[in-house]
Design a protein around this motif. Structure first.
Motif, PDB file in Angstrom:
ATOM      1  N   SER A 183      -7.506   5.291  11.418  1.00  0.00           N
ATOM      2  CA  SER A 183      -6.090   5.189  11.060  1.00  0.00           C
ATOM      3  C   SER A 183      -5.935   4.010  10.110  1.00  0.00           C
ATOM      4  O   SER A 183      -6.419   2.911  10.395  1.00  0.00           O
ATOM      5  CB  SER A 183      -5.241   4.961  12.304  1.00  0.00           C
ATOM      6  N   ILE A 184      -5.273   4.262   8.986  1.00  0.00           N
ATOM      7  CA  ILE A 184      -5.009   3.192   8.032  1.00  0.00           C
ATOM      8  C   ILE A 184      -3.546   3.275   7.605  1.00  0.00           C
ATOM      9  O   ILE A 184      -2.880   4.282   7.831  1.00  0.00           O
ATOM     10  CB  ILE A 184      -5.930   3.259   6.787  1.00  0.00           C
ATOM     11  N   LYS A 185      -3.078   2.212   7.009  1.00  0.00           N
ATOM     12  CA  LYS A 185      -1.734   2.194   6.454  1.00  0.00           C
ATOM     13  C   LYS A 185      -1.855   1.946   4.952  1.00  0.00           C
ATOM     14  O   LYS A 185      -2.525   1.007   4.527  1.00  0.00           O
ATOM     15  CB  LYS A 185      -0.883   1.109   7.108  1.00  0.00           C
ATOM     16  N   ILE A 186      -1.222   2.810   4.188  1.00  0.00           N
ATOM     17  CA  ILE A 186      -1.250   2.720   2.726  1.00  0.00           C
ATOM     18  C   ILE A 186       0.164   2.425   2.238  1.00  0.00           C
ATOM     19  O   ILE A 186       1.122   3.074   2.660  1.00  0.00           O
ATOM     20  CB  ILE A 186      -1.753   4.045   2.105  1.00  0.00           C
ATOM     21  N   ASN A 187       0.274   1.465   1.334  1.00  0.00           N
ATOM     22  CA  ASN A 187       1.559   1.116   0.751  1.00  0.00           C
ATOM     23  C   ASN A 187       1.640   1.714  -0.646  1.00  0.00           C
ATOM     24  O   ASN A 187       0.822   1.414  -1.508  1.00  0.00           O
ATOM     25  CB  ASN A 187       1.693  -0.412   0.677  1.00  0.00           C
ATOM     26  N   ILE A 188       2.627   2.586  -0.849  1.00  0.00           N
ATOM     27  CA  ILE A 188       2.878   3.181  -2.163  1.00  0.00           C
ATOM     28  C   ILE A 188       4.366   3.009  -2.460  1.00  0.00           C
ATOM     29  O   ILE A 188       5.210   3.439  -1.677  1.00  0.00           O
ATOM     30  CB  ILE A 188       2.491   4.670  -2.212  1.00  0.00           C
ATOM     31  N   ALA A 189       4.649   2.373  -3.583  1.00  0.00           N
ATOM     32  CA  ALA A 189       6.032   2.158  -4.026  1.00  0.00           C
ATOM     33  C   ALA A 189       6.862   1.474  -2.938  1.00  0.00           C
ATOM     34  O   ALA A 189       7.985   1.866  -2.641  1.00  0.00           O
ATOM     35  CB  ALA A 189       6.671   3.466  -4.469  1.00  0.00           C
ATOM     36  N   ASP A 190       6.272   0.453  -2.350  1.00  0.00           N
ATOM     37  CA  ASP A 190       6.940  -0.362  -1.330  1.00  0.00           C
ATOM     38  C   ASP A 190       7.291   0.404  -0.057  1.00  0.00           C
ATOM     39  O   ASP A 190       8.191   0.017   0.684  1.00  0.00           O
ATOM     40  CB  ASP A 190       8.207  -1.025  -1.905  1.00  0.00           C
ATOM     41  N   ARG A 191       6.587   1.485   0.195  1.00  0.00           N
ATOM     42  CA  ARG A 191       6.741   2.213   1.459  1.00  0.00           C
ATOM     43  C   ARG A 191       5.369   2.347   2.096  1.00  0.00           C
ATOM     44  O   ARG A 191       4.382   2.606   1.409  1.00  0.00           O
ATOM     45  CB  ARG A 191       7.347   3.597   1.233  1.00  0.00           C
ATOM     46  N   VAL A 192       5.332   2.188   3.392  1.00  0.00           N
ATOM     47  CA  VAL A 192       4.070   2.241   4.124  1.00  0.00           C
ATOM     48  C   VAL A 192       3.892   3.629   4.729  1.00  0.00           C
ATOM     49  O   VAL A 192       4.816   4.174   5.340  1.00  0.00           O
ATOM     50  CB  VAL A 192       4.025   1.167   5.223  1.00  0.00           C
ATOM     51  N   TYR A 193       2.699   4.174   4.518  1.00  0.00           N
ATOM     52  CA  TYR A 193       2.370   5.506   5.030  1.00  0.00           C
ATOM     53  C   TYR A 193       1.159   5.394   5.950  1.00  0.00           C
ATOM     54  O   TYR A 193       0.067   5.042   5.498  1.00  0.00           O
ATOM     55  CB  TYR A 193       2.052   6.453   3.872  1.00  0.00           C
ATOM     56  N   PRO A 194       1.339   5.692   7.233  1.00  0.00           N
ATOM     57  CA  PRO A 194       0.185   5.713   8.134  1.00  0.00           C
ATOM     58  C   PRO A 194      -0.605   7.012   7.920  1.00  0.00           C
ATOM     59  O   PRO A 194      -0.019   8.087   7.816  1.00  0.00           O
ATOM     60  CB  PRO A 194       0.806   5.656   9.522  1.00  0.00           C
TER      61      PRO A 194
END
Length: 98
Positions: free
Chosen positions: A5-16
């Motif tokens: 499980s990772i968290k990715i930040n795209i355009a100031d939003r975090v996506y698990p």
């Protein structure tokens, strides 16, 4: 391997995300490329809305993907033509040897 499980930040939003371990580097690099492209669009154009910036990013990368697929297809065709020509030359050569 397994999933992580990772968290990715795209355009100031975090996506698990849950991804295969082998994909982590690629996913993180892709997110960085997207964020860098968003920053570039934001600096070069008078666009502040994240949705518009994301749409511009999608269009940029989709266009690049289509171009790459087209180039690969053209290269495949050229290689196939060269192999066919080489095969014809070899067939002619061995036909003359008989």
């Amino acid at each position: 391997m397994g999933e992580i499980s990772i968290k990715i930040n795209i355009a100031d939003r975090v996506y698990p995300l849950k991804i295969n371990v082998e994909e982590e580097e690629v996913v993180r690099r892709a997110a960085k490329l997207i964020n860098d492209r968003i920053k570039e669009f934001q600096e070069n154009y008078a666009v502040k809305d994240k949705q518009d910036l994301l749409s511009m990013c999608v269009l940029y990368y989709a266009t690049a993907t289509i171009k790459a697929e087209k180039n690969a297809s053209n290269e495949d065709t050229e290689v196939a033509e060269k192999v066919y020509h080489l095969d014809s030359l070899l067939n002619d050569f061995f036909a003359k040897q008989k």
